[in-house]
Design a protein around this motif. Structure first.
Motif, PDB file in Angstrom:
ATOM      1  N   LEU A   1       0.866  -1.168   0.000  1.00  0.00           N
ATOM      2  CA  LEU A   1       0.000   0.000   0.000  1.00  0.00           C
ATOM      3  C   LEU A   1       0.905   1.221   0.000  1.00  0.00           C
ATOM      4  N   LEU A   2       0.655   2.149  -0.933  1.00  0.00           N
ATOM      5  CA  LEU A   2       1.567   3.263  -1.136  1.00  0.00           C
ATOM      6  C   LEU A   2       0.822   4.587  -1.124  1.00  0.00           C
ATOM      7  N   THR A   3       1.562   5.656  -0.852  1.00  0.00           N
ATOM      8  CA  THR A   3       1.006   6.992  -1.003  1.00  0.00           C
ATOM      9  C   THR A   3       1.053   7.404  -2.473  1.00  0.00           C
ATOM     10  N   ASN A   4       0.513   8.574  -2.756  1.00  0.00           N
ATOM     11  CA  ASN A   4       0.553   9.084  -4.123  1.00  0.00           C
ATOM     12  C   ASN A   4       1.989   9.320  -4.580  1.00  0.00           C
ATOM     13  N   ALA A   5       2.887   9.581  -3.626  1.00  0.00           N
ATOM     14  CA  ALA A   5       4.303   9.796  -3.945  1.00  0.00           C
ATOM     15  C   ALA A   5       5.103   8.502  -3.897  1.00  0.00           C
ATOM     16  N   ASP A   6       4.413   7.377  -3.871  1.00  0.00           N
ATOM     17  CA  ASP A   6       5.033   6.050  -3.872  1.00  0.00           C
ATOM     18  C   ASP A   6       5.786   5.709  -2.589  1.00  0.00           C
ATOM     19  N   ALA A   7       5.476   6.397  -1.497  1.00  0.00           N
ATOM     20  CA  ALA A   7       6.045   6.007  -0.214  1.00  0.00           C
ATOM     21  C   ALA A   7       5.257   4.811   0.317  1.00  0.00           C
ATOM     22  N   GLU A   8       5.957   3.825   0.843  1.00  0.00           N
ATOM     23  CA  GLU A   8       5.286   2.613   1.322  1.00  0.00           C
ATOM     24  C   GLU A   8       4.663   2.858   2.686  1.00  0.00           C
ATOM     25  N   LEU A   9       3.370   2.528   2.807  1.00  0.00           N
ATOM     26  CA  LEU A   9       2.670   2.619   4.081  1.00  0.00           C
ATOM     27  C   LEU A   9       2.584   1.247   4.758  1.00  0.00           C
ATOM     28  N   ALA A  10       2.437   0.215   3.951  1.00  0.00           N
ATOM     29  CA  ALA A  10       2.331  -1.136   4.504  1.00  0.00           C
ATOM     30  C   ALA A  10       2.752  -2.136   3.441  1.00  0.00           C
ATOM     31  N   GLN A  11       3.307  -3.239   3.905  1.00  0.00           N
ATOM     32  CA  GLN A  11       3.690  -4.320   3.007  1.00  0.00           C
ATOM     33  C   GLN A  11       3.339  -5.646   3.665  1.00  0.00           C
ATOM     34  N   LEU A  12       2.347  -6.322   3.116  1.00  0.00           N
ATOM     35  CA  LEU A  12       1.942  -7.629   3.623  1.00  0.00           C
ATOM     36  C   LEU A  12       2.587  -8.692   2.738  1.00  0.00           C
ATOM     37  N   THR A  13       3.063  -9.745   3.359  1.00  0.00           N
ATOM     38  CA  THR A  13       3.795 -10.770   2.635  1.00  0.00           C
ATOM     39  C   THR A  13       2.872 -11.896   2.206  1.00  0.00           C
ATOM     40  N   LEU A  14       2.922 -12.228   0.939  1.00  0.00           N
ATOM     41  CA  LEU A  14       2.143 -13.350   0.427  1.00  0.00           C
ATOM     42  C   LEU A  14       2.789 -14.670   0.856  1.00  0.00           C
ATOM     43  N   ALA A  15       2.029 -15.745   0.728  1.00  0.00           N
ATOM     44  CA  ALA A  15       2.575 -17.064   1.011  1.00  0.00           C
ATOM     45  C   ALA A  15       3.564 -17.458  -0.087  1.00  0.00           C
ATOM     46  N   THR A  16       4.388 -18.461   0.202  1.00  0.00           N
ATOM     47  CA  THR A  16       5.373 -18.920  -0.788  1.00  0.00           C
ATOM     48  C   THR A  16       4.680 -19.275  -2.104  1.00  0.00           C
ATOM     49  N   THR A  17       3.572 -19.989  -2.018  1.00  0.00           N
ATOM     50  CA  THR A  17       2.678 -20.150  -3.161  1.00  0.00           C
ATOM     51  C   THR A  17       1.524 -19.191  -2.918  1.00  0.00           C
TER      52      THR A  17
END
Lengths: 63, 133
Positions: free
Chosen positions: B35-51
Motif C-alpha cells: 500500500l503506497l502513497t501518491n508519492a510512492d512512499a510505502e505505508l504497509a507491506q503484507l507478505t504473500l505465502a510462498t505459493t
C-alpha cells in the motif's frame, strides 16, 4: 505468407506469456478484493478496510 | 470483436497462469501486497505465502482464486493510501493500480491508515477474479 509456429510451454510463466499473446481477441479485467484490518499496539481493531476493484488486462500493441 | 466462446476451463487456466507469476523469483521467499502513497512512499507491506494463490475455480464465466495465508505487517505507517501493488519474489510489480473511496482501480471504504494503527492484517486473504470477453 502465413506460417505455423510450434510453441512449447513448460512452466506456468510460459503459459501466461502464450495466453497474453492470445489476448488480441479477448478483453477482460482482473478483479481484486479483500478486507484489511488495522490494529493498535494493544491489539484492538481501529479500522477495517474493505477493498474491491479491478484493473483491465493489458492489450498487446499491434506491429 | 469479442470471442464467441470462452470456456470456464480456459479462464481458470488463464487465472492460474497469472497467479503463478507471483511465485517467480529468488530475491525474497515470496511476493507481497503493498500500500503506497501518491508519492510512492510505502505505508504497509503484507507478505504473500510462498505459493501466493490457491488453484483457481471457474463457473458462469468468472474465474476466482483465493490467496493462501498472508503475513501481517507490524510496522505500518499512517497516511492516505493512493496506490497498491502486487509483486513477485523479485519485487517486480505484477499488478498495480490506484486506491480510493470511489472511481479508483481498487475502491475501499476508507483509504486512511490512522495514526493509532501499528499493524495490518488480511485475515481472509485476497481474491483475484478474471472475466474474459
Amino acid at each position: 505468407m502465413s506460417h505455423e509456429e510450434t510453441v512449447h510451454v513448460n512452466t506456468p510463466q510460459e503459459a501466461a506469456e502464450v495466453i497474453r499473446g492470445w489476448q488480441a481477441g479477448a478483453k477482460g479485467r482482473i478483479g481484486i478484493s479483500g478486507t484489511l484490518t488495522f490494529r493498535d499496539k494493544d491489539g484492538n481493531v481501529v479500522k477495517t478496510m474493505e477493498m474491491n476493484g479491478s484493473v483491465p488486462l493489458p492489450q498487446p500493441t499491434k506491429e | 470483436m469479442a470471442l464467441t466462446t470462452i470456456a470456464d476451463k480456459f479462464e481458470q487456466g488463464a487465472l492460474n497462469g497469472a497467479c503463478a507469476t507471483f511465485n517467480v523469483g529468488s530475491t525474497d521467499p515470496s511476493g507481497d501486497f503493498r500500500l503506497l502513497t501518491n508519492a510512492d512512499a510505502e505505508l504497509a507491506q503484507l507478505t504473500l505465502a510462498t505459493t501466493a494463490f490457491q488453484n483457481a475455480t471457474s463457473a458462469g464465466g468468472l474465474a476466482s482464486a483465493v490467496s493462501n495465508a498472508i503475513t501481517k505487517d507490524t510496522s505500518i505507517t499512517a497516511g492516505t493510501i493512493a496506490k497498491f501493488q502486487l509483486r513477485d519474489r523479485d519485487n517486480v510489480v505484477m499488478l498495480a493500480g490506484s486506491v480510493g473511496t470511489s472511481g479508483a482501480d481498487l475502491n475501499v471504504s476508507d483509504n486512511v491508515i490512522p495514526g493509532t494503527a501499528t499493524e495490518v492484517t488480511c485475515d481472509a486473504g485476497l481474491t483475484l477474479t478474471l472475466q474474459l470477453s
